[in-house]
Design an enzyme around this catalytic site. Structure first.
Site, PDB file in Angstrom:
ATOM      1  N   GLN A  31      10.856   6.866  41.255  1.00 37.36           N
ATOM      2  CA  GLN A  31      10.511   5.600  41.900  1.00 37.36           C
ATOM      3  C   GLN A  31       9.055   5.217  41.680  1.00 37.36           C
ATOM      4  O   GLN A  31       8.254   6.005  41.203  1.00 37.36           O
ATOM      5  CB  GLN A  31      10.831   5.682  43.413  1.00 37.36           C
ATOM      6  CG  GLN A  31      10.291   6.941  44.083  1.00 37.36           C
ATOM      7  CD  GLN A  31      11.122   7.429  45.263  1.00 37.36           C
ATOM      8  OE1 GLN A  31      11.910   6.685  45.835  1.00 37.36           O
ATOM      9  NE2 GLN A  31      10.931   8.680  45.643  1.00 37.36           N
ATOM     10  N   HIS A  62       8.105  10.168  63.130  1.00 34.59           N
ATOM     11  CA  HIS A  62       8.196  11.612  62.866  1.00 34.59           C
ATOM     12  C   HIS A  62       8.473  12.419  64.130  1.00 34.59           C
ATOM     13  O   HIS A  62       9.232  13.388  64.101  1.00 34.59           O
ATOM     14  CB  HIS A  62       6.935  12.091  62.138  1.00 34.59           C
ATOM     15  CG  HIS A  62       6.825  11.548  60.748  1.00 34.59           C
ATOM     16  ND1 HIS A  62       5.715  10.891  60.271  1.00 34.59           N
ATOM     17  CD2 HIS A  62       7.735  11.524  59.734  1.00 34.59           C
ATOM     18  CE1 HIS A  62       5.928  10.502  59.015  1.00 34.59           C
ATOM     19  NE2 HIS A  62       7.148  10.878  58.668  1.00 34.59           N
ATOM     20  N   ASP A  86       6.573  13.523  52.389  1.00 33.54           N
ATOM     21  CA  ASP A  86       5.208  13.330  52.903  1.00 33.54           C
ATOM     22  C   ASP A  86       4.795  14.443  53.860  1.00 33.54           C
ATOM     23  O   ASP A  86       3.610  14.665  54.082  1.00 33.54           O
ATOM     24  CB  ASP A  86       5.094  11.957  53.579  1.00 33.54           C
ATOM     25  CG  ASP A  86       6.175  11.746  54.627  1.00 33.54           C
ATOM     26  OD1 ASP A  86       6.053  12.296  55.726  1.00 33.54           O
ATOM     27  OD2 ASP A  86       7.182  11.056  54.329  1.00 33.54           O
ATOM     28  N   ASP A 137      17.796  18.174  45.019  1.00 32.82           N
ATOM     29  CA  ASP A 137      18.749  17.283  45.656  1.00 32.82           C
ATOM     30  C   ASP A 137      19.254  17.887  46.972  1.00 32.82           C
ATOM     31  O   ASP A 137      19.964  18.899  46.973  1.00 32.82           O
ATOM     32  CB  ASP A 137      19.911  17.081  44.666  1.00 32.82           C
ATOM     33  CG  ASP A 137      20.900  16.053  45.167  1.00 32.82           C
ATOM     34  OD1 ASP A 137      21.123  15.973  46.388  1.00 32.82           O
ATOM     35  OD2 ASP A 137      21.447  15.323  44.320  1.00 32.82           O
ATOM     36  N   ASP A 155      15.516  12.654  56.533  1.00 30.79           N
ATOM     37  CA  ASP A 155      14.361  11.743  56.562  1.00 30.79           C
ATOM     38  C   ASP A 155      14.341  10.983  55.238  1.00 30.79           C
ATOM     39  O   ASP A 155      13.477  11.187  54.394  1.00 30.79           O
ATOM     40  CB  ASP A 155      13.090  12.590  56.755  1.00 30.79           C
ATOM     41  CG  ASP A 155      11.835  11.735  56.851  1.00 30.79           C
ATOM     42  OD1 ASP A 155      11.952  10.510  56.900  1.00 30.79           O
ATOM     43  OD2 ASP A 155      10.741  12.322  56.864  1.00 30.79           O
ATOM     44  N   SER A 156      15.309  10.112  55.081  1.00 32.32           N
ATOM     45  CA  SER A 156      15.546   9.486  53.780  1.00 32.32           C
ATOM     46  C   SER A 156      14.830   8.152  53.644  1.00 32.32           C
ATOM     47  O   SER A 156      14.257   7.630  54.595  1.00 32.32           O
ATOM     48  CB  SER A 156      17.043   9.233  53.619  1.00 32.32           C
ATOM     49  OG  SER A 156      17.431   8.187  54.478  1.00 32.32           O
ATOM     50  N   THR A 157      14.924   7.587  52.452  1.00 39.17           N
ATOM     51  CA  THR A 157      14.530   6.195  52.227  1.00 39.17           C
ATOM     52  C   THR A 157      15.695   5.302  52.659  1.00 39.17           C
ATOM     53  O   THR A 157      16.675   5.777  53.242  1.00 39.17           O
ATOM     54  CB  THR A 157      14.266   5.966  50.728  1.00 39.17           C
ATOM     55  OG1 THR A 157      15.416   6.396  50.000  1.00 39.17           O
ATOM     56  CG2 THR A 157      13.067   6.765  50.242  1.00 39.17           C
ATOM     57  N   PRO A 162      17.810   6.738  45.042  1.00 41.91           N
ATOM     58  CA  PRO A 162      18.110   8.164  45.174  1.00 41.91           C
ATOM     59  C   PRO A 162      18.602   8.550  46.576  1.00 41.91           C
ATOM     60  O   PRO A 162      19.260   9.567  46.755  1.00 41.91           O
ATOM     61  CB  PRO A 162      16.768   8.848  44.861  1.00 41.91           C
ATOM     62  CG  PRO A 162      15.723   7.789  44.872  1.00 41.91           C
ATOM     63  CD  PRO A 162      16.411   6.496  44.646  1.00 41.91           C
TER      64      PRO A 162
HETATM   65  N1  AG3 Z   1      11.825   7.065  55.888  1.00 43.52           N
HETATM   66  C1  AG3 Z   1      12.416   5.831  56.372  1.00 43.52           C
HETATM   67  C2  AG3 Z   1      11.717   4.620  55.891  1.00 43.52           C
HETATM   68  C3  AG3 Z   1      12.552   3.396  55.814  1.00 43.52           C
HETATM   69  C4  AG3 Z   1      11.710   2.209  55.790  1.00 43.52           C
HETATM   70  N2  AG3 Z   1      12.337   1.107  55.170  1.00 43.52           N
HETATM   71  C5  AG3 Z   1      11.652   0.028  54.684  1.00 43.52           C
HETATM   72  N3  AG3 Z   1      10.374  -0.056  54.859  1.00 43.52           N
HETATM   73  N4  AG3 Z   1      12.313  -0.901  54.065  1.00 43.52           N
HETATM   74  C6  AG3 Z   1      10.451   7.243  56.096  1.00 43.52           C
HETATM   75  C7  AG3 Z   1       9.948   8.559  55.582  1.00 43.52           C
HETATM   76  C8  AG3 Z   1       8.763   9.025  56.354  1.00 43.52           C
HETATM   77  N5  AG3 Z   1       8.655  10.432  56.356  1.00 43.52           N
END
Ligand code: AG3
Length: 277
Positions: A31, A62, A86, A137, A155-157, A162
């Site tokens: 990414q 968090h 992170d 993965d 703790d995903s996107t 991915p």
């Molecule tokens: N994970 C979730 C972030 C989602 C935010 N979405 C967005 N900005 N469109 C965050 C990971 C932090 N450890």
């Protein structure tokens, strides 16, 4: 001259930050990654144009993704964090004395590297002897580790790119198998304002696998919709009835906030209400 970074949260809604400088920018294997120094939010980590975390409000997310499930489990010893490169979630997990091992499974080594270099407040925890960093993965990892973890935190996107597989029924079944007999699973689940259908679908998928499935909320001002949701799925303990009071050094999480987070506004409650037969 003012410089601004804008996240297009939806095709019609955007959030902008005034940028002091770009600290880091790269195309990782997976990414587009940026670390920005902003005027009012401190450092901001951006992946594929989406805000992942900002100094100003990272503690909310968090603390809530970690302490709610860890205080629900009777004695969490082995914890898996999927994503979260992170280090913010691992930092909170390690505040629990019962935790012997926090395994981080992050698919993108670039996120870990950039955070180690530029976001020490989050990533310091990754050097703790109880933390085991694995670049790989997370979905595959759970499939090959039956009965291994007390708690799995996802703790995903967003559910694109991915991270998409981490919102699938197959992944939830594999996570269930990878948990111990009283295991607890928790995942970030986007905003009820913009992802209502996703939330409803995931809660239904999880209810096919876990006896206890509940949604809870927290306010994360820099995420789309600001009102953010998390889903907790448990083999035994109920996150409200059975929550333990643990003394923790936090800024958002308290035992009262834990209980209150499960009180859902009507439109959110309707998203997760089991259909009457
Ligand atoms: N994970 C979730 C972030 C989602 C935010 N979405 C967005 N900005 N469109 C965050 C990971 C932090 N450890």
């Amino acid at each position: 001259m003012e410089l601004w970074f804008t996240e297009r949260q939806t095709p019609g809604v955007a959030l902008s930050f005034q940028v002091i400088r770009t600290i880091h920018r790269e195309r990782t294997r997976y990414q587009d990654l940026a670390v920005l120094e902003t005027r009012d939010n401190g450092k901001v980590l951006v992946l594929d144009g989406c805000v992942m975390t900002t100094d100003l409000d990272e503690f909310v997310y968090h603390e809530m993704i970690a302490h709610v499930p860890l205080c629900t489990h009777p004695c969490p010893r082995r914890v898996l964090v999927i994503g979260g490169g992170d280090g913010g979630t691992v930092r909170e997990v390690l505040k629990h004395d019962s935790v012997e091992a926090a395994v981080l499974a992050e698919i993108d080594g670039g996120v870990i590297e950039a955070s180690r270099q530029h976001l020490p407040n989050l990533s310091r925890s990754l050097d703790d002897p109880r933390c085991h960093v694995m670049v790989g993965d997370g979905a595959e990892h759970v499939s090959s580790r039956p009965g291994e973890y007390d708690v799995i935190l996802c703790d995903s996107t967003d559910p694109v790119g991915p991270g998409a597989v981490l919102f699938s029924g197959g992944f939830y079944r594999a996570s269930h198998q990878s948990l111990t007999g009283d295991g607890v699973f928790c995942a970030q689940m986007e905003s009820p304002f913009f992802h209502g259908e996703l939330i409803g679908r995931v809660v239904r998928d999880l209810r096919r696998v876990f006896p206890v499935v509940r949604l809870y909320l927290a306010v994360v001002p820099t995420y789309p919709g600001a009102l953010w949701s998390f889903v907790l799925a448990s083999k035994k303990a109920d996150p409200v009835r059975d929550a333990r009071t643990v003394r923790l050094n936090t800024r958002y999480y308290t035992p009262e906030v834990h209980r209150a987070a499960f009180v859902l506004p009507k439109f959110v409650e309707e998203l997760v209400r089991p259909e009457s037969p």
